[in-house]
Design an enzyme around this catalytic site. Structure first.
Site, short mmCIF file in Angstrom:
data_model
loop_
_atom_site.label_atom_id
_atom_site.label_comp_id
_atom_site.label_asym_id
_atom_site.label_seq_id
_atom_site.Cartn_x
_atom_site.Cartn_y
_atom_site.Cartn_z
N ARG A 137 17.29 -25.83 3.83
CA ARG A 137 16.34 -26.87 4.26
C ARG A 137 17.06 -28.20 4.43
O ARG A 137 16.82 -28.94 5.35
CB ARG A 137 15.18 -26.99 3.26
CG ARG A 137 14.34 -28.22 3.48
CD ARG A 137 12.92 -28.15 2.91
NE ARG A 137 12.84 -27.66 1.55
CZ ARG A 137 13.23 -28.34 0.46
NH1 ARG A 137 13.78 -29.54 0.58
NH2 ARG A 137 13.10 -27.82 -0.74
N TYR A 168 3.01 -36.50 27.34
CA TYR A 168 2.69 -35.11 27.03
C TYR A 168 1.44 -35.06 26.14
O TYR A 168 1.31 -35.86 25.20
CB TYR A 168 3.89 -34.49 26.31
CG TYR A 168 3.64 -33.13 25.75
CD1 TYR A 168 3.47 -32.05 26.59
CD2 TYR A 168 3.59 -32.92 24.38
CE1 TYR A 168 3.22 -30.78 26.07
CE2 TYR A 168 3.36 -31.66 23.85
CZ TYR A 168 3.17 -30.60 24.72
OH TYR A 168 2.94 -29.35 24.21
N ASP A 181 11.44 -40.09 25.39
CA ASP A 181 11.33 -38.63 25.36
C ASP A 181 12.02 -38.15 26.64
O ASP A 181 11.51 -38.33 27.74
CB ASP A 181 9.84 -38.25 25.33
CG ASP A 181 9.63 -36.73 25.28
OD1 ASP A 181 10.51 -35.99 25.78
OD2 ASP A 181 8.58 -36.30 24.78
N LYS A 215 12.26 -26.66 26.03
CA LYS A 215 12.31 -26.69 27.49
C LYS A 215 13.74 -26.46 28.00
O LYS A 215 14.28 -25.40 27.78
CB LYS A 215 11.70 -28.01 27.99
CG LYS A 215 10.44 -28.43 27.24
CD LYS A 215 9.21 -27.57 27.53
CE LYS A 215 8.06 -27.79 26.55
NZ LYS A 215 7.55 -29.16 26.45
C1 LIG Z 1 6.65 -29.80 25.35
C2 LIG Z 1 6.84 -31.25 25.18
C3 LIG Z 1 6.80 -31.85 23.91
C4 LIG Z 1 6.44 -31.06 22.66
O1 LIG Z 1 7.44 -30.17 22.33
P1 LIG Z 1 7.18 -28.78 21.54
O2 LIG Z 1 8.54 -28.19 21.47
O3 LIG Z 1 6.21 -28.01 22.38
O4 LIG Z 1 6.61 -29.14 20.23
C5 LIG Z 1 7.06 -33.20 23.82
N1 LIG Z 1 7.34 -33.94 24.90
C6 LIG Z 1 7.37 -33.40 26.16
C7 LIG Z 1 7.69 -34.26 27.33
C8 LIG Z 1 7.12 -32.05 26.33
O5 LIG Z 1 7.14 -31.53 27.56
#
Ligand SMILES: *Cc1c(COP(=O)(O)O)cnc(C)c1O
Length: 396
Positions: A46, A97, A181, A206
């Site tokens: 952890r 998002y 982000d 992603k």
């Molecule tokens: C998918 C996404 C998130 C969240 O990520 P997870 O891995 O699904 O928790 C945050 N920001 C953007 C721009 C996203 O496309």
């Protein structure tokens, strides 16, 4: 060294006497200690795990930051960051998002943190919002992180482009920190830290993972204070990425460059096709000269990415397009090897209603298929007799 070389060449197993070329999965919860009076480099997974360390150093390297952290999801990373920076206010981009908006509205706001939203593509509006926070004395000089600005560029799903450098300057003048982000473009195409941002977050689910087989998140920063707080929370809350998932992500990241280049090139072709079919203004893609923000995108990024959104004129028609397209899986998420299609209003953004997102908006994510097949698939569904083109665009 150039980026592609840095992606390909790295020490996969620092200190391992067998010199494996792929990072071993240290599938262990605990590590035996030499002394009962203190800890060695690793003691408990952890808190730290060698597979995760290799990954976290890769993440930092690719974003050009000093510290990298891997979390069990993108929202897990965002959640740690939002509390690690202990802001008194958070100013967010108007188009985020859906899961991020839900986290902010339903988890962070109840903690007593003031949250305002602003169109970050409009610099005068950002300046105005920061000035009004200042007037409310929510924002004072010399008190650590007064606040945090969180934005996505290009945003998801409207793909609006924010000038990171200009916003960073305004935020720093107001003693805040800027977090970008960077999920939509990946570190292959854009590095917000180099443009003045203080922190970068990713949904590594992603592009970084790239195969739709792992859920993960990342934080990269060069700010030692934020890094210390993030490290503390990652351990205190147990939100770090597991060893096997760290390995999957490391494996996915090795091909980040070829995937992103192929997908972006295809996306440009698909977006150009869609604009010809639907009309200028109906397609959102930062690589189209008709898209506001095109110049900023060219200046601050090395490409345009593989996300496209477009309108069809009405919800029913968008539904027919999504359900009729054979090569596009109906799925949320993006950045996997196969193309996907979704209606953000009903799917990824349903948990956080956003009046900016039209009901008929279709979002597609371009995968590794041949773009000629993708275009043919879309041409077929857009020209179906039972899904007439919007009046404004119908060709007689
Ligand atoms: C998918 C996404 C998130 C969240 O990520 P997870 O891995 O699904 O928790 C945050 N920001 C953007 C721009 C996203 O496309």
């Amino acid at each position: 060294m150039y980026l592609d070389t840095r992606i390909a060449r790295f020490d996969a197993a620092p200190g391992d006497r067998y010199r494996p070329t792929s990072t071993p999965i240290y599938q262990t919860a605990t590590f035996e200690q030499e002394s009962s009076l203190g800890f060695g480099e690793y003691d408990y997974s952890r808190s730290g795990n060698p597979t995760r360390t290799v990954l976290e150093e890769r993440l930092a390297e690719l974003e050009g930051g000093r510290f990298g952290f891997a979390f069990s999801s993108g929202v897990g990373a965002l959640s740690a960051l939002l509390r690690a920076s202990t802001p008194r206010w958070i100013l967010i981009g108007a188009d985020l998002y859906g899961g991020t908006t839900r986290l902010l509205e339903r988890v962070v706001r109840p903690l007593g943190i003031k949250i305002c939203s602003v169109d970050t593509t409009d610099l005068a509006a950002v300046k105005g919002a920061l000035a009004s926070l200042q007037r409310e004395r929510v924002l004072r000089r010399g008190e650590g992180t007064a606040g945090l600005v969180l934005l996505e560029t290009p945003s998801n799903p409207l793909l609006r482009v924010t000038d990171i450098e200009a916003v960073a300057r305004l935020v720093h003048d107001a003693c805040g920190k800027l977090c970008v982000d960077n999920t939509a473009l990946s570190p292959y195409l854009q590095n917000p830290l180099a443009l003045g941002a203080d922190v970068v977050v990713h949904s590594a689910t992603k592009h970084l993972g790239g195969h739709g087989d792992v859920t993960a998140g990342a934080i990269v920063t060069s700010d030692a204070e934020i890094a210390e707080a993030v490290r503390f929370l990652q351990n205190a809350e147990g939100s770090a990425l597991a060893p096997f998932d760290s390995w999957l992500l490391l494996r996915g990241m090795k091909t980040l460059g070829v995937r992103v280049v192929h997908e972006s090139r295809s996306a440009m072709e698909v977006a150009t096709f869609l604009e010809g079919e639907l009309g200028v203004g109906w397609v959102h893609y930062p690589g189209l000269k008709s898209t506001p923000g095109y110049e900023v995108q060219v200046r601050q990024a090395r490409g345009f990415g593989q996300l496209i959104s477009f309108r069809t004129g009405d919800l029913k028609r968008s539904q027919l397009v999504a359900e009729g397209a054979k090569l596009f899986h109906i799925a949320v998420s993006f950045g996997s090897t196969n193309s996907t299609i979704s209606l953000p209003c009903r799917m990824s953004h349903a948990s956080a209603p956003n009046e900016l997102i039209p009901a008929d908006l279709v979002r597609i994510s371009i995968g590794l298929e041949d773009p000629r097949d993708l275009i043919e698939d879309l041409r077929r569904v857009l020209r179906r007799r039972d899904s007439p083109l919007p009046k404004a665009n119908s060709k007689s």
